[in-house]
Design a protein around this motif. Sequence first.
Motif, PDB file in Angstrom:
ATOM      1  N   MET A 193       0.834  -1.206   0.000  1.00  0.00           N
ATOM      2  CA  MET A 193       0.000   0.000   0.000  1.00  0.00           C
ATOM      3  C   MET A 193       0.867   1.253   0.000  1.00  0.00           C
ATOM      4  SD  MET A 193      -2.779  -0.989   2.774  1.00  0.00           S
ATOM      5  CE  MET A 193      -3.769  -2.436   2.579  1.00  0.00           C
ATOM      6  N   PRO A 194       0.738   2.075  -1.024  1.00  0.00           N
ATOM      7  CA  PRO A 194       1.651   3.215  -1.134  1.00  0.00           C
ATOM      8  C   PRO A 194       1.163   4.482  -0.443  1.00  0.00           C
ATOM      9  CG  PRO A 194       0.355   3.004  -3.133  1.00  0.00           C
ATOM     10  CD  PRO A 194      -0.179   1.993  -2.165  1.00  0.00           C
ATOM     11  N   GLU A 195       0.033   4.441   0.247  1.00  0.00           N
ATOM     12  CA  GLU A 195      -0.528   5.723   0.681  1.00  0.00           C
ATOM     13  C   GLU A 195       0.331   6.482   1.688  1.00  0.00           C
ATOM     14  OE1 GLU A 195      -4.112   3.361   1.949  1.00  0.00           O
ATOM     15  OE2 GLU A 195      -4.237   5.079   3.286  1.00  0.00           O
ATOM     16  N   GLN A 196       0.244   7.797   1.585  1.00  0.00           N
ATOM     17  CA  GLN A 196       1.102   8.679   2.369  1.00  0.00           C
ATOM     18  C   GLN A 196       0.668   8.791   3.824  1.00  0.00           C
ATOM     19  OE1 GLN A 196       3.668  10.964   1.187  1.00  0.00           O
ATOM     20  NE2 GLN A 196       3.731   9.748  -0.665  1.00  0.00           N
ATOM     21  N   HIS A 197      -0.626   8.962   4.026  1.00  0.00           N
ATOM     22  CA  HIS A 197      -1.117   9.126   5.398  1.00  0.00           C
ATOM     23  C   HIS A 197      -1.399   7.754   5.970  1.00  0.00           C
ATOM     24  CE1 HIS A 197      -1.434  13.482   5.479  1.00  0.00           C
ATOM     25  NE2 HIS A 197      -1.633  13.352   4.192  1.00  0.00           N
ATOM     26  N   ARG A 198      -0.440   7.242   6.691  1.00  0.00           N
ATOM     27  CA  ARG A 198      -0.530   5.853   7.113  1.00  0.00           C
ATOM     28  C   ARG A 198      -1.028   5.776   8.544  1.00  0.00           C
ATOM     29  NH1 ARG A 198       1.927   3.181   3.164  1.00  0.00           N
ATOM     30  NH2 ARG A 198       1.971   1.195   4.234  1.00  0.00           N
ATOM     31  N   TYR A 199      -2.279   5.431   8.683  1.00  0.00           N
ATOM     32  CA  TYR A 199      -2.822   5.168  10.007  1.00  0.00           C
ATOM     33  C   TYR A 199      -2.792   3.650  10.141  1.00  0.00           C
ATOM     34  CZ  TYR A 199      -6.026   5.101  13.932  1.00  0.00           C
ATOM     35  OH  TYR A 199      -6.602   4.886  15.152  1.00  0.00           O
ATOM     36  N   MET A 200      -1.672   3.170  10.706  1.00  0.00           N
ATOM     37  CA  MET A 200      -1.376   1.744  10.668  1.00  0.00           C
ATOM     38  C   MET A 200      -2.461   0.900  11.321  1.00  0.00           C
ATOM     39  SD  MET A 200       0.875   0.302   9.055  1.00  0.00           S
ATOM     40  CE  MET A 200       2.267   1.356   8.810  1.00  0.00           C
ATOM     41  N   ARG A 201      -3.068   1.455  12.378  1.00  0.00           N
ATOM     42  CA  ARG A 201      -4.113   0.679  13.064  1.00  0.00           C
ATOM     43  C   ARG A 201      -5.275   0.396  12.135  1.00  0.00           C
ATOM     44  NH1 ARG A 201      -3.642   4.733  18.255  1.00  0.00           N
ATOM     45  NH2 ARG A 201      -1.398   4.805  17.976  1.00  0.00           N
ATOM     46  N   GLY A 202      -5.626   1.402  11.330  1.00  0.00           N
ATOM     47  CA  GLY A 202      -6.721   1.232  10.378  1.00  0.00           C
ATOM     48  C   GLY A 202      -6.325   0.287   9.255  1.00  0.00           C
ATOM     49  N   LEU A 203      -5.114   0.483   8.723  1.00  0.00           N
ATOM     50  CA  LEU A 203      -4.670  -0.340   7.600  1.00  0.00           C
ATOM     51  C   LEU A 203      -4.601  -1.811   7.992  1.00  0.00           C
ATOM     52  CD1 LEU A 203      -1.825   1.895   6.099  1.00  0.00           C
ATOM     53  CD2 LEU A 203      -4.121   1.567   5.215  1.00  0.00           C
ATOM     54  N   ALA A 204      -4.120  -2.064   9.204  1.00  0.00           N
ATOM     55  CA  ALA A 204      -3.985  -3.465   9.651  1.00  0.00           C
ATOM     56  C   ALA A 204      -5.351  -4.136   9.737  1.00  0.00           C
ATOM     57  CB  ALA A 204      -3.268  -3.530  10.999  1.00  0.00           C
ATOM     58  N   SER A 205      -6.386  -3.384  10.088  1.00  0.00           N
ATOM     59  CA  SER A 205      -7.729  -3.963  10.110  1.00  0.00           C
ATOM     60  C   SER A 205      -8.276  -4.086   8.691  1.00  0.00           C
ATOM     61  CB  SER A 205      -8.697  -3.080  10.915  1.00  0.00           C
ATOM     62  OG  SER A 205      -8.280  -3.013  12.245  1.00  0.00           O
ATOM     63  N   TRP A 206      -7.945  -3.112   7.862  1.00  0.00           N
ATOM     64  CA  TRP A 206      -8.475  -3.046   6.498  1.00  0.00           C
ATOM     65  C   TRP A 206      -8.103  -4.268   5.665  1.00  0.00           C
ATOM     66  CZ3 TRP A 206      -6.656  -3.004   1.506  1.00  0.00           C
ATOM     67  CH2 TRP A 206      -7.510  -2.483   0.525  1.00  0.00           C
ATOM     68  N   ILE A 207      -6.872  -4.780   5.854  1.00  0.00           N
ATOM     69  CA  ILE A 207      -6.404  -5.872   4.985  1.00  0.00           C
ATOM     70  C   ILE A 207      -7.176  -7.167   5.199  1.00  0.00           C
ATOM     71  CG2 ILE A 207      -4.054  -4.996   4.669  1.00  0.00           C
ATOM     72  CD1 ILE A 207      -3.201  -7.108   6.776  1.00  0.00           C
ATOM     73  N   GLY A 208      -7.851  -7.315   6.329  1.00  0.00           N
ATOM     74  CA  GLY A 208      -8.632  -8.528   6.536  1.00  0.00           C
ATOM     75  C   GLY A 208      -7.785  -9.721   6.944  1.00  0.00           C
TER      76      GLY A 208
END
Length: 336
Positions: A193-208
Amino acid sequence: MMQRLQAALLNSIMEPMNTDSENKRVSVIVPFLNEQENLPVLYERCAKVFQSLEEDLEFVFIDDGSNDGSLPWVLQAAATDPRVKYIQLSRNFGHQRAITAGMNLCTGDAAVIIDADLQDPPETIADMIVKWKEGYDVVHAVRSERKGETGLKKFLAHVFYRVMSKMTEVQMTVDAGDFRLLSRKALDALNSMPEQHRYMRGLASWIGFNQTTVEYVRDARLAGVTKYPLIKSIGLALNAITSFSGTPLRFIFYLGGLLCTLSIGIGIYLFIVWNFIQTSPAHAGTTYLTLAIFFVSGLQMFCMGILGQYLRRVFDEIKERPLYLIKQTNLDGAAS
Ligand code: UDP
Ligand code: MG
């Protein structure tokens, strides 16, 4: 014939990766900004935890622009202990990007992200690894208690996590910070995921994938001061909302609709009352007009502010700047 040859070739390439005789490796990713008192203790406690585990340990220390004795300590440790890897970023890029650097370069079969200040007890890593072996890809450590933080920060965090979980499309784990284990599958997904604003807690949930939690008590900081004062935490919360939720945008839409309907309704009502039932008071008009002007211009500013937040993100993303720059590392640092 050709196919068989290809399969054989593929097998011979894959084999070294699949050998079960070799221990699995877990990377412990530690972002730090001026944590010289805490790093040696963290190192000792992590090493001790892994003594009783069959997995191998790899430390990945990420220096996010420290100017105390932290980096010299890490370099010293790397010189004596081959398990110690480090990444020195070229300046302070912030906690979330420092974590990203560690995730990009770590070589473990799984990775645990942990704060350097020992608020996250390394002993919990053992519980996380148990879950990982059960087949989970993301193990969030959930704070059952927070020690040594101000009442206001605790209260706001409590409210934030609950509001956030209501507002977002992805299901987010409540009361989980950045202390979590990620399997190689989860790491690869997040690294893509290349996005700049990395809210890791959200991303970790997002991936499933398979997600679970373990509980722990969040200790007070061992030494030093927090690098996340309230204002920075509010920034993180704002980032989380605008990166993961369209609710504020929908909010304007409904608010605008409601306001139009209400003003038309009240207009019609007053017109009827003042023309057919009673006479209007002398100053009523000016008073209402003044209030209405204040109200509407305030509301417009608020709504434009929300739009601005989203626009800023679009602006940041299209620039496609690298997320961080590395000054030096003993890891294979080709990617950045
Ligand atoms: N940190 C970092 N870069 C920053 C701010 C913090 O690498 O710009 C590190 C910090 O050294 C610590 C972790 O991120 O290891 C969490 O920060 P801190 O403990 O100050 O936050 P708090 O726990 O108070 O929210
Ligand atoms: Mg802390």
